[in-house]
Each structure stands twice: as structure tokens, then as C-alpha cells.
Design a protein around this motif. Structure first.
Motif, mmCIF file in Angstrom:
data_model
loop_
_atom_site.group_PDB
_atom_site.id
_atom_site.type_symbol
_atom_site.label_atom_id
_atom_site.label_comp_id
_atom_site.label_asym_id
_atom_site.label_seq_id
_atom_site.Cartn_x
_atom_site.Cartn_y
_atom_site.Cartn_z
ATOM 1 N N SER A 16 -35.686 9.905 21.543
ATOM 2 C CA SER A 16 -34.924 11.154 21.407
ATOM 3 C C SER A 16 -34.229 11.508 22.708
ATOM 4 N N TRP A 17 -34.934 11.346 23.816
ATOM 5 C CA TRP A 17 -34.359 11.643 25.122
ATOM 6 C C TRP A 17 -33.145 10.745 25.377
ATOM 7 N N ILE A 18 -33.295 9.455 25.104
ATOM 8 C CA ILE A 18 -32.189 8.507 25.295
ATOM 9 C C ILE A 18 -31.036 8.834 24.348
ATOM 10 N N ASP A 19 -31.362 9.164 23.097
ATOM 11 C CA ASP A 19 -30.331 9.459 22.104
ATOM 12 C C ASP A 19 -29.470 10.653 22.496
ATOM 13 N N GLU A 20 -30.038 11.643 23.157
ATOM 14 C CA GLU A 20 -29.240 12.787 23.605
ATOM 15 C C GLU A 20 -28.073 12.316 24.451
ATOM 16 N N TYR A 21 -28.341 11.435 25.383
ATOM 17 C CA TYR A 21 -27.302 10.943 26.284
ATOM 18 C C TYR A 21 -26.372 9.963 25.600
ATOM 19 N N ARG A 22 -26.914 9.160 24.716
ATOM 20 C CA ARG A 22 -26.082 8.225 23.968
ATOM 21 C C ARG A 22 -25.094 8.983 23.092
ATOM 22 N N LEU A 23 -25.556 10.001 22.391
ATOM 23 C CA LEU A 23 -24.679 10.774 21.509
ATOM 24 C C LEU A 23 -23.609 11.512 22.302
ATOM 25 N N GLU A 24 -23.983 12.085 23.445
ATOM 26 C CA GLU A 24 -23.002 12.780 24.271
ATOM 27 C C GLU A 24 -21.943 11.799 24.775
ATOM 28 N N THR A 25 -22.361 10.626 25.170
ATOM 29 C CA THR A 25 -21.415 9.612 25.639
ATOM 30 C C THR A 25 -20.487 9.177 24.508
ATOM 31 N N GLU A 26 -21.045 9.001 23.323
ATOM 32 C CA GLU A 26 -20.205 8.636 22.171
ATOM 33 C C GLU A 26 -19.188 9.721 21.862
ATOM 34 N N ARG A 27 -19.587 11.006 21.965
ATOM 35 C CA ARG A 27 -18.649 12.111 21.737
ATOM 36 C C ARG A 27 -17.509 12.058 22.757
ATOM 37 N N ARG A 28 -17.844 11.803 24.003
ATOM 38 C CA ARG A 28 -16.813 11.718 25.043
ATOM 39 C C ARG A 28 -15.841 10.570 24.768
ATOM 40 N N PHE A 29 -16.369 9.425 24.358
ATOM 41 C CA PHE A 29 -15.504 8.290 24.043
ATOM 42 C C PHE A 29 -14.595 8.602 22.857
ATOM 43 N N ARG A 30 -15.125 9.292 21.852
ATOM 44 C CA ARG A 30 -14.299 9.660 20.692
ATOM 45 C C ARG A 30 -13.185 10.612 21.111
ATOM 46 N N ARG A 31 -13.504 11.584 21.977
ATOM 47 C CA ARG A 31 -12.473 12.510 22.458
ATOM 48 C C ARG A 31 -11.418 11.759 23.272
ATOM 49 N N MET A 32 -11.870 10.830 24.105
ATOM 50 C CA MET A 32 -10.939 10.048 24.910
ATOM 51 C C MET A 32 -10.049 9.194 24.006
ATOM 52 N N GLU A 33 -10.639 8.587 23.000
ATOM 53 C CA GLU A 33 -9.877 7.763 22.065
ATOM 54 C C GLU A 33 -8.839 8.611 21.334
ATOM 55 N N ALA A 34 -9.237 9.806 20.911
ATOM 56 C CA ALA A 34 -8.291 10.688 20.225
ATOM 57 C C ALA A 34 -7.154 11.080 21.155
ATOM 58 N N LEU A 35 -7.468 11.371 22.400
ATOM 59 C CA LEU A 35 -6.446 11.730 23.377
ATOM 60 C C LEU A 35 -5.490 10.554 23.607
ATOM 61 N N LEU A 36 -6.042 9.365 23.753
ATOM 62 C CA LEU A 36 -5.195 8.180 23.954
ATOM 63 C C LEU A 36 -4.331 7.904 22.731
ATOM 64 N N ASN A 37 -4.919 8.042 21.555
ATOM 65 C CA ASN A 37 -4.138 7.833 20.324
ATOM 66 C C ASN A 37 -3.012 8.858 20.215
ATOM 67 N N SER A 38 -3.308 10.092 20.585
ATOM 68 C CA SER A 38 -2.302 11.149 20.554
ATOM 69 C C SER A 38 -1.176 10.843 21.538
ATOM 70 N N ALA A 39 -1.537 10.419 22.739
ATOM 71 C CA ALA A 39 -0.532 10.088 23.763
ATOM 72 C C ALA A 39 0.295 8.894 23.302
ATOM 73 N N GLU A 40 -0.346 7.926 22.683
ATOM 74 C CA GLU A 40 0.359 6.747 22.188
ATOM 75 C C GLU A 40 1.334 7.122 21.093
ATOM 76 N N ALA A 41 0.896 8.007 20.200
ATOM 77 C CA ALA A 41 1.773 8.448 19.096
ATOM 78 C C ALA A 41 2.980 9.198 19.645
ATOM 79 N N LYS A 42 2.775 10.020 20.674
ATOM 80 C CA LYS A 42 3.891 10.745 21.283
ATOM 81 C C LYS A 42 4.850 9.783 21.946
ATOM 82 N N THR A 43 4.355 8.734 22.554
ATOM 83 C CA THR A 43 5.193 7.732 23.210
ATOM 84 C C THR A 43 6.016 6.975 22.177
#
Length: 114
Positions: free
Chosen positions: A84-111
Motif C-alpha cells: 500500500s505504501w509503495i502503491d501510493e507513490y506509484r499511483l501518484e507517479t502514474e497520475r503525473r505521467f498521464r497529465r504530462m502525456e495529456a499536455l504533450l498531446n495537447s501541444a502536439e495537436a496545437k502544433t
């Protein structure tokens, strides 16, 4: 099961040793005696007993008395707390990667729109 920092330190320190990790793996299949745990290792019974003591102190295993036998048992709740302790950090990291991916996809679409 909430785990404090001292408990985490003891648990991860106990799991840092390959012999103790192998013992945990063996106990995941069911209880075992000291002799059964010692069998695959070219170390003394005294060394095996010390490894068992470290695992007990970390709260990862317990020992019971069954006549002359003193089998060791895995404490699943202790491993679940670590997971559970490890999963807290894993899930937070996955959320950050998803946000980064969405931001990159958005920037790519604008380009591409330009």
C-alpha cells in the motif's frame, strides 16, 4: 494497516537481504520450520536463526509452537502495508505521467493545427 517510518525502515532493511527475501518467498507457500527455511542455503543454523529474528522484528513473520516444532508464518498484513505504501507513490507517479502525456498531446495537436 498504517505503517510508521520505523516500521518501514525495519521492513525494507529486512527485505534488503536476498536470503531473507527467499525465506519470505518460501513462507508465502505456507509455514516452515527453521530447518526447512535453512535447507536451500549454505549457511549455519545460527545465521538462519538471525535472519528469522530480523524478519520477526520487522513484523514480517511470526513463530508459533506446535509441540516440539516452532514453525514460522508469513504475516500477510505486513506485506500488504508495504504494498500500500509503495502503491501510493506509484499511483501518484502514474497520475503525473498521464497529465504530462495529456499536455504533450495537447501541444502536439496545437502544433498540427498551425
Amino acid at each position: 494497516m498504517m505503517v510508521d517510518d520505523d516500521q518501514l525502515d525495519r521492513s525494507f532493511a529486512a527485505l534488503a537481504d536476498p536470503v531473507r527475501r527467499a525465506m519470505i518467498a518460501r513462507l508465502s507457500r505456507g509455514p516452515a520450520t527453521v530447518n526447512e527455511l535453512a535447507e536451500p542455503f549454505p549457511i549455519t543454523k545460527q545465521a538462519v536463526s538471525r535472519h528469522i529474528q530480523v524478519l520477526e522484528t520487522a513484523g514480517l513473520i511470526t513463530r508459533t509452537r506446535d509441540g516440539q516444532r516452532r514453525p514460522c508464518h508469513l504475516v500477510p498484513a505486513a506485506l500488504e502495508a508495504l504494498t500500500s505504501w509503495i502503491d501510493e507513490y506509484r499511483l501518484e507517479t502514474e497520475r503525473r505521467f498521464r497529465r504530462m502525456e495529456a499536455l504533450l498531446n495537447s501541444a502536439e495537436a496545437k502544433t498540427e493545427d498551425k
